[in-house]
Write an enzyme that holds these catalytic residues in place. Structure first.
Site, mmCIF file in Angstrom:
data_model
loop_
_atom_site.group_PDB
_atom_site.id
_atom_site.type_symbol
_atom_site.label_atom_id
_atom_site.label_comp_id
_atom_site.label_asym_id
_atom_site.label_seq_id
_atom_site.Cartn_x
_atom_site.Cartn_y
_atom_site.Cartn_z
ATOM 1 N N ARG A 224 0.863 -1.183 0.000
ATOM 2 C CA ARG A 224 0.000 0.000 0.000
ATOM 3 C C ARG A 224 0.899 1.233 0.000
ATOM 4 O O ARG A 224 1.996 1.215 0.593
ATOM 5 C CB ARG A 224 -0.909 0.039 1.240
ATOM 6 C CG ARG A 224 -2.098 -0.918 1.180
ATOM 7 C CD ARG A 224 -3.160 -0.479 0.170
ATOM 8 N NE ARG A 224 -4.306 -1.370 0.107
ATOM 9 C CZ ARG A 224 -4.484 -2.341 -0.799
ATOM 10 N NH1 ARG A 224 -3.573 -2.564 -1.728
ATOM 11 N NH2 ARG A 224 -5.573 -3.080 -0.790
ATOM 12 N N GLU A 253 -5.487 7.231 -5.085
ATOM 13 C CA GLU A 253 -5.728 6.514 -6.337
ATOM 14 C C GLU A 253 -7.085 6.947 -6.874
ATOM 15 O O GLU A 253 -8.048 6.971 -6.106
ATOM 16 C CB GLU A 253 -5.683 4.998 -6.116
ATOM 17 C CG GLU A 253 -4.302 4.526 -5.698
ATOM 18 C CD GLU A 253 -4.187 3.001 -5.588
ATOM 19 O OE1 GLU A 253 -5.170 2.299 -5.899
ATOM 20 O OE2 GLU A 253 -3.122 2.512 -5.200
ATOM 21 N N HIS A 272 -2.044 0.400 -9.892
ATOM 22 C CA HIS A 272 -2.579 -0.670 -9.032
ATOM 23 C C HIS A 272 -3.047 -1.857 -9.884
ATOM 24 O O HIS A 272 -4.210 -2.281 -9.798
ATOM 25 C CB HIS A 272 -3.728 -0.125 -8.167
ATOM 26 C CG HIS A 272 -3.954 -0.931 -6.911
ATOM 27 N ND1 HIS A 272 -4.315 -0.391 -5.711
ATOM 28 C CD2 HIS A 272 -3.855 -2.264 -6.679
ATOM 29 C CE1 HIS A 272 -4.453 -1.330 -4.797
ATOM 30 N NE2 HIS A 272 -4.175 -2.496 -5.367
HETATM 31 N N1 LIG Z 1 -0.866 -4.340 -5.647
HETATM 32 C C1 LIG Z 1 -1.770 -5.270 -5.735
HETATM 33 O O1 LIG Z 1 -2.301 -5.549 -6.810
HETATM 34 C C2 LIG Z 1 -2.138 -6.043 -4.502
HETATM 35 C C3 LIG Z 1 -2.901 -7.209 -4.625
HETATM 36 C C4 LIG Z 1 -3.167 -7.958 -3.482
HETATM 37 C C5 LIG Z 1 -2.720 -7.521 -2.242
HETATM 38 N N2 LIG Z 1 -2.022 -6.357 -2.153
HETATM 39 C C6 LIG Z 1 -1.528 -5.887 -0.843
HETATM 40 O O2 LIG Z 1 -0.774 -6.921 -0.241
HETATM 41 C C7 LIG Z 1 -1.112 -6.956 1.146
HETATM 42 C C8 LIG Z 1 -0.743 -8.290 1.751
HETATM 43 O O3 LIG Z 1 -1.627 -9.282 1.281
HETATM 44 P P1 LIG Z 1 -1.520 -10.780 1.812
HETATM 45 O O4 LIG Z 1 -2.667 -11.498 1.222
HETATM 46 O O5 LIG Z 1 -0.150 -11.311 1.613
HETATM 47 O O6 LIG Z 1 -1.750 -10.564 3.381
HETATM 48 P P2 LIG Z 1 -1.491 -11.646 4.541
HETATM 49 O O7 LIG Z 1 -1.654 -13.020 4.006
HETATM 50 O O8 LIG Z 1 -2.354 -11.215 5.681
HETATM 51 O O9 LIG Z 1 0.042 -11.460 4.921
HETATM 52 C C9 LIG Z 1 0.520 -10.296 5.531
HETATM 53 C C10 LIG Z 1 1.992 -10.502 5.856
HETATM 54 O O10 LIG Z 1 2.494 -9.267 6.390
HETATM 55 C C11 LIG Z 1 3.130 -9.539 7.632
HETATM 56 N N3 LIG Z 1 2.970 -8.393 8.537
HETATM 57 C C12 LIG Z 1 1.834 -7.783 8.924
HETATM 58 N N4 LIG Z 1 2.102 -6.800 9.820
HETATM 59 C C13 LIG Z 1 3.449 -6.820 9.993
HETATM 60 C C14 LIG Z 1 4.334 -6.065 10.793
HETATM 61 N N5 LIG Z 1 3.899 -5.082 11.610
HETATM 62 N N6 LIG Z 1 5.646 -6.343 10.730
HETATM 63 C C15 LIG Z 1 6.104 -7.337 9.923
HETATM 64 N N7 LIG Z 1 5.315 -8.107 9.133
HETATM 65 C C16 LIG Z 1 4.002 -7.835 9.169
HETATM 66 C C17 LIG Z 1 2.415 -10.753 8.190
HETATM 67 O O11 LIG Z 1 3.256 -11.358 9.162
HETATM 68 P P3 LIG Z 1 2.818 -12.718 9.908
HETATM 69 O O12 LIG Z 1 2.922 -13.796 8.826
HETATM 70 O O13 LIG Z 1 3.829 -12.875 10.959
HETATM 71 O O14 LIG Z 1 1.421 -12.535 10.391
HETATM 72 C C18 LIG Z 1 2.206 -11.576 6.924
HETATM 73 O O15 LIG Z 1 3.350 -12.329 6.624
HETATM 74 C C19 LIG Z 1 -2.605 -6.620 1.143
HETATM 75 O O16 LIG Z 1 -3.031 -6.172 2.410
HETATM 76 C C20 LIG Z 1 -2.678 -5.525 0.104
HETATM 77 O O17 LIG Z 1 -2.412 -4.286 0.724
HETATM 78 C C21 LIG Z 1 -1.729 -5.627 -3.253
#
Ligand SMILES: NC(=O)c1ccc[n+]([C@@H]2O[C@H](COP(=O)([O-])OP(=O)(O)OC[C@H]3O[C@@H](n4cnc5c(N)ncnc54)[C@H](OP(=O)(O)O)[C@@H]3O)[C@@H](O)[C@H]2O)c1
Length: 309
Positions: A224, A253, A272
């Protein structure tokens, strides 16, 4: 009881069609004009207007039309106990992996330099980095970060992954916590940010942390926009300290035509598009959550609201 699809910027029609093909008995509406507010049991949305949620007295499920949920969780009128689920789709993660891999490889193989040389009709060969010698750090090891890290490993990067809690993933070094972050940033040719936006990650990549990245390194942000201090990043790019940045997600955005970001050197901006959940993926997520809720089963992709993701 109806599912209301307010999926903008995704068109609701294809999501409704995909839901009907999965379960033809589910009542679905594509706007509030089509349904009485008290009949809405499930709402599917990417972002919401303030004041809508209190108008839906029997709402019992909120489904994000995306994997990120920061915009929904930020709604001040979100009922405290309303369950929120999100889209988890391996194909979407693979799409992000393609995006990241393309930019990471272009960076370490010097594609921009060869484009410049071509413009000068210059035949000049540079030795490619030895296979396995380039280092990538992936921030976040969740549904997006872990597959992205694996794809980078397969492409020959030495990968370090960083997360909130400890992880063990085959083929990469894993670390967590503030000390782990400093070390992981300080050794990376490419840093990939896949973190969710939460109160603990907002502004995480500030001037100090970006300053830890080695000279010439590349930042790729698919998490983000709010995770990165834009002004600090642009300063490092203008100084030529960083080799480049690829930014798919932005604080505002769409990015305004007069936004200063368009003019920053070595900054690649995309609207995005690293991935988008398909209407089918959204529909599967919603139908599965409705069935789980009907059968009093745990919701598979429920967001833990207290931690923000
Ligand atoms: N650009 C795009 O097209 C697109 C598409 C999809 C998603 N996204 C973005 O990608 C993000 C992540 O998606 P996801 O599905 O991978 O989420 P997820 O499965 O919930 O994984 C989040 C990861 O971030 C880590 N994390 C969260 N808070 C943290 C902190 N304070 N310090 C260190 N690590 C932290 C978590 O650690 P733990 O494993 O230890 O819990 C986990 O490994 C979404 O929220 C969205 O913003 C972007």
């Amino acid at each position: 009881m109806t599912t209301l699809l307010l999926t903008h910027p995704q068109m609701p029609g294809p999501v409704a069609a995909a839901m009907r093909s999965l379960d033809s008995t589910l009542p679905v509406a594509c706007s509030l004009d089509e349904v009485a507010p008290e009949a809405v049991r499930c709402l599917v949305a990417y972002r919401l207007h303030p004041g809508l949620l209190p108008r839906l007295p029997r709402l019992s499920l909120l489904c994000a039309a995306s994997s990120g949920v920061d915009k929904l969780l930020a709604m001040p009128d979100l009922p405290p106990r309303l369950p929120v689920v999100r889209v988890v789709d391996p194909l979407q993660s693979a799409q992000i992996g393609q995006y990241v891999l393309g930019h990471a490889i272009a960076h370490v193989r010097g594609h921009a330099l060869y484009r410049e040389q071509q413009a000068r009709a210059q035949w000049l060969r540079h030795a490619p980095p030895a296979f396995g010698s380039c280092r990538a750090t992936v921030l976040g090891l969740g549904q997006v970060g872990a597959p992205v890290a694996r794809m980078l490993v397969a492409a020959g990067f030495a990968v370090t992954g960083w997360s909130r809690t400890p992880h063990a993933l085959e083929g990469l070094a894993c670390c967590h916590g503030a000390d782990g972050l400093a070390a992981a940033l300080g050794t990376a040719d490419v840093v990939v940010c896949t973190l969710p936006l939460t109160p603990s990650t907002e502004g995480l990549l500030d001037a100090e942390r970006l300053g830890l990245m080695p000279n010439g390194a590349l930042l790729i942000n698919v998490g983000r926009g709010e995770l990165v201090d834009d002004a600090a990043l642009w300063t490092l790019l203008r100084q030529g300290r960083l080799g480049g940045a690829v930014v798919d997600v932005h604080r505002q955005e769409p990015l305004a035509p007069d936004a200063p970001a368009w003019q920053v050197p070595c900054l690649t901006l995309t609207p995005h598009i690293a991935s988008q959940p398909s209407p089918t993926a959204i529909a599967r997520s919603v139908v599965a959550a409705l069935q789980q809720q009907r059968d009093s089963l745990p919701l598979q992709n429920q967001v833990i609201r207290e931690r923000g993701y």
